[in-house]
Design an enzyme around this catalytic site. Structure first.
Site, PDB file in Angstrom:
ATOM      1  N   ASP A  36       1.154  -1.172  -0.047  1.00 29.67           N
ATOM      2  CA  ASP A  36       0.043   0.286   0.118  1.00 29.67           C
ATOM      3  C   ASP A  36       0.894   1.120   0.109  1.00 29.67           C
ATOM      4  O   ASP A  36       1.020   1.772   0.929  1.00 29.67           O
ATOM      5  CB  ASP A  36      -0.868   0.097   1.128  1.00 29.67           C
ATOM      6  CG  ASP A  36      -1.962   1.152   1.212  1.00 29.67           C
ATOM      7  OD1 ASP A  36      -2.493   1.368   0.174  1.00 29.67           O
ATOM      8  OD2 ASP A  36      -2.624   1.100   2.238  1.00 29.67           O
ATOM      9  N   GLU A  67      -7.628   3.803  -9.017  1.00 30.78           N
ATOM     10  CA  GLU A  67      -8.955   4.205  -8.479  1.00 30.78           C
ATOM     11  C   GLU A  67      -9.508   5.324  -9.634  1.00 30.78           C
ATOM     12  O   GLU A  67      -8.787   6.291 -10.145  1.00 30.78           O
ATOM     13  CB  GLU A  67      -8.536   5.069  -7.149  1.00 30.78           C
ATOM     14  CG  GLU A  67     -10.135   5.119  -6.480  1.00 30.78           C
ATOM     15  CD  GLU A  67     -10.039   5.254  -5.037  1.00 30.78           C
ATOM     16  OE1 GLU A  67     -10.961   5.559  -4.444  1.00 30.78           O
ATOM     17  OE2 GLU A  67      -9.037   4.831  -4.337  1.00 30.78           O
ATOM     18  N   LYS A 117     -10.133   0.320  -9.044  1.00 22.42           N
ATOM     19  CA  LYS A 117     -10.895   0.623  -7.818  1.00 22.42           C
ATOM     20  C   LYS A 117     -12.083   1.578  -7.871  1.00 22.42           C
ATOM     21  O   LYS A 117     -11.900   2.728  -8.503  1.00 22.42           O
ATOM     22  CB  LYS A 117      -9.832   1.467  -6.726  1.00 22.42           C
ATOM     23  CG  LYS A 117      -8.745   0.407  -6.347  1.00 22.42           C
ATOM     24  CD  LYS A 117      -7.770   0.993  -5.565  1.00 22.42           C
ATOM     25  CE  LYS A 117      -8.208   1.169  -4.201  1.00 22.42           C
ATOM     26  NZ  LYS A 117      -7.072   1.895  -3.059  1.00 22.42           N
ATOM     27  N   THR A 119     -13.524  -0.862  -3.109  1.00 22.53           N
ATOM     28  CA  THR A 119     -13.089  -0.560  -1.934  1.00 22.53           C
ATOM     29  C   THR A 119     -13.933   0.227  -0.781  1.00 22.53           C
ATOM     30  O   THR A 119     -15.052   0.593  -1.148  1.00 22.53           O
ATOM     31  CB  THR A 119     -11.828   0.554  -2.319  1.00 22.53           C
ATOM     32  OG1 THR A 119     -10.733   0.823  -0.988  1.00 22.53           O
ATOM     33  CG2 THR A 119     -12.075   1.814  -2.956  1.00 22.53           C
ATOM     34  N   PHE A 166     -12.125  -2.593   5.312  1.00 22.39           N
ATOM     35  CA  PHE A 166     -11.275  -2.050   6.259  1.00 22.39           C
ATOM     36  C   PHE A 166     -11.434  -2.234   7.506  1.00 22.39           C
ATOM     37  O   PHE A 166     -12.330  -1.704   8.444  1.00 22.39           O
ATOM     38  CB  PHE A 166     -11.386  -0.442   5.913  1.00 22.39           C
ATOM     39  CG  PHE A 166     -10.907   0.252   4.770  1.00 22.39           C
ATOM     40  CD1 PHE A 166     -10.867  -0.487   3.544  1.00 22.39           C
ATOM     41  CD2 PHE A 166     -10.453   1.526   4.729  1.00 22.39           C
ATOM     42  CE1 PHE A 166     -10.420  -0.012   2.478  1.00 22.39           C
ATOM     43  CE2 PHE A 166     -10.102   2.079   3.387  1.00 22.39           C
ATOM     44  CZ  PHE A 166     -10.146   1.342   2.536  1.00 22.39           C
TER      45      PHE A 166
END
Length: 456
Positions: free
Chosen positions: A126, A218, A254, A278, A300
């Site tokens: 990440d 994304e 994403k 996401t 998450f």
């Protein structure tokens, strides 16, 4: 027949060491890790052994109990109010391994936790820092990479020539495609949008040179509630990658975990454009994404834990009682039970036991070892490099977790989804918060690119 566990408390750390003698087997040394208090002791007994257990503590207490099974994993826990994972009871003396030095300059006499984790879970880094990604990729343990608006914004502001060249190329590309760049501010919007996407593609293209797997890029987070616009931007991003000779199979698009974003993924997956949904904070989002055929979801757990800490006032959770970990396990179990191919890739981590507990920064990671994939930032990859392989024990097992799934596989249409969503306070609040945060990063990037356009 008795299990005899002789416990020796080490005052300088939170771990408890002990020996287990089983029938006529040779004694084996185990580490009972991270009790929640000095008077807490976790003991896991496997495979539903219905035998007496004697626990002798040199410092604390003596007690007996019967082994029993609560889950298919067949665990027994002695603790305040949490069940211990399999990794709580593990060998503390690792069998001999040759010394090695990682490409990050970390010399190890034994295998590291990162090495062990990579055997059971695909690891995605990440980060948008090219040097950091390159170093970890060279270990062979990190195979994928993900970016987000923050990373792209940082690239846009970075003085490093490599990033400056990416920004310059993105601006020139947008001017060429949109015709000019001399228009007033209001007319800059299409150019800036295109330049933002091109910059994300430029960064992603560099990452594909470093990792052998997939790179996530994304779609503009501001389109999270617009299915049509999200689909079009995703198609354009894939087209830009393909213009650079990068096959779409290397890229994940994403999209935010809104109903509209999930429906955009449904359309794109039919075009062989694989999607990463996401900002997943709810089982409902994950189930809808799987039913839409999304390639991957990114729950998450850390932010879910944040929400529960705020609401409950409770600071510390045992990792297996961590609300974020439990949500991810529920998603994973649902996918496996009903045969969905959607990959579960948690990201965004917090210390389940709180920041004061030794080694707590990777609590959630260890509690989810064995899940399909994980996105992990460099700081936590480093923590895993500093830990021994014996700290990692598979906690996610496809067949076992599928057997524990109690959720029905009912079809989620829009009306049903929205009705359930209205009751999902954690999901709603954290999704709004996540979109707001990514939007701020996007606006920062927009400002950087606007100033570059204005410079001519």
């Amino acid at each position: 027949m008795l299990f005899t566990v002789m416990i020796e408390v080490k005052k300088d750390q939170q771990d408890i060491h002990g020996n287990i003698n089983l029938h006529n087997h040779h004694p084996k040394k185990y580490l009972l890790s991270h009790p929640t208090s000095p008077l807490s002791l976790y003991v896991c007994i496997g495979h539903c052994l219905n035998l007496p257990i004697t626990v002798h503590s040199k410092s604390f207490f003596i007690m007996q109990m019967k082994a029993f099974s609560l889950f298919p994993a067949s665990m027994v826990a002695l603790s305040c109010n949490a069940f211990a994972p399999k990794s709580v009871l593990r060998p503390s003396v690792i069998i001999g391994r040759s010394s090695s030095t990682t490409s990050l300059g970390v010399s190890t006499a034994t295998a590291t936790a990162l090495e062990e984790l990579s055997k059971m879970t695909t690891i995605s880094i990440d980060s948008g820092d090219l040097d950091v990604v390159a170093r970890y990729a060279k270990t062979g343990l990190v195979t994928d990479a993900t970016t987000n608006p923050l990373f792209v914004s940082q690239a846009g502001a970075n003085g490093d020539k490599r990033y400056s060249d990416m920004v310059f190329d993105a601006i020139m590309y947008a001017k060429e495609k949109m015709g000019g760049g001399d228009s007033p501010l209001a007319d800059f919007e299409p150019e800036i949008d295109l330049a933002m996407d091109k910059l994300a593609v430029n960064l992603g293209a560099k990452l594909t040179e470093m990792v052998p797997g997939r790179v996530s890029t994304e779609v503009d987070i501001r389109l999270s509630y617009d299915t049509g616009a999200s689909v079009q931007r995703a198609r354009n991003i894939i087209k830009m990658y393909e213009e650079m000779g990068i096959d779409r199979s290397r890229i994940l698009i994403k999209l935010a975990g809104t109903w509209e974003g999930i429906q955009a993924a449904r359309i794109l997956e039919r075009e062989n454009i694989q999607c990463n949904i996401t900002l997943i904070f709810s089982f409902l989002q994950a189930a809808a994404a799987a039913q839409a055929g999304a390639y991957l979801v990114s729950p998450f757990p850390g932010r879910i834990l944040d929400w529960h800490r705020t609401k409950s006032g409770k600071d510390s959770f045992h990792p297996t009682a961590d609300p974020g970990v439990l949500q991810v396990k529920r998603m994973y179990a649902y996918f496996k039970k009903y045969g969905y191919k959607t990959i579960c890739m948690p990201s965004s981590w917090r210390p389940s036991r709180g920041t004061g507990a030794v080694g707590s920064d990777i609590d959630e990671i260890l509690a989810l070892a064995g899940v399909d994939e994980m996105t992990i930032p460099p700081s936590l990859l480093e923590s895993l490099l500093q830990r021994d392989a014996g700290d990692v024990v598979r906690e996610c097992e496809a067949n076992i977790d599928a057997a524990t799934c109690c959720d029905p596989d009912f079809t989620l249409d829009e009306a049903t989804y929205r009705a359930y969503w209205e009751t999902d306070t954690c999901g709603k609040e954290k999704l709004d918060e996540g979109i707001d945060s990514f939007t701020r990063s996007t606006l920062e990037l927009r400002e950087i690119l606007y100033n570059k356009f204005a410079e001519g």
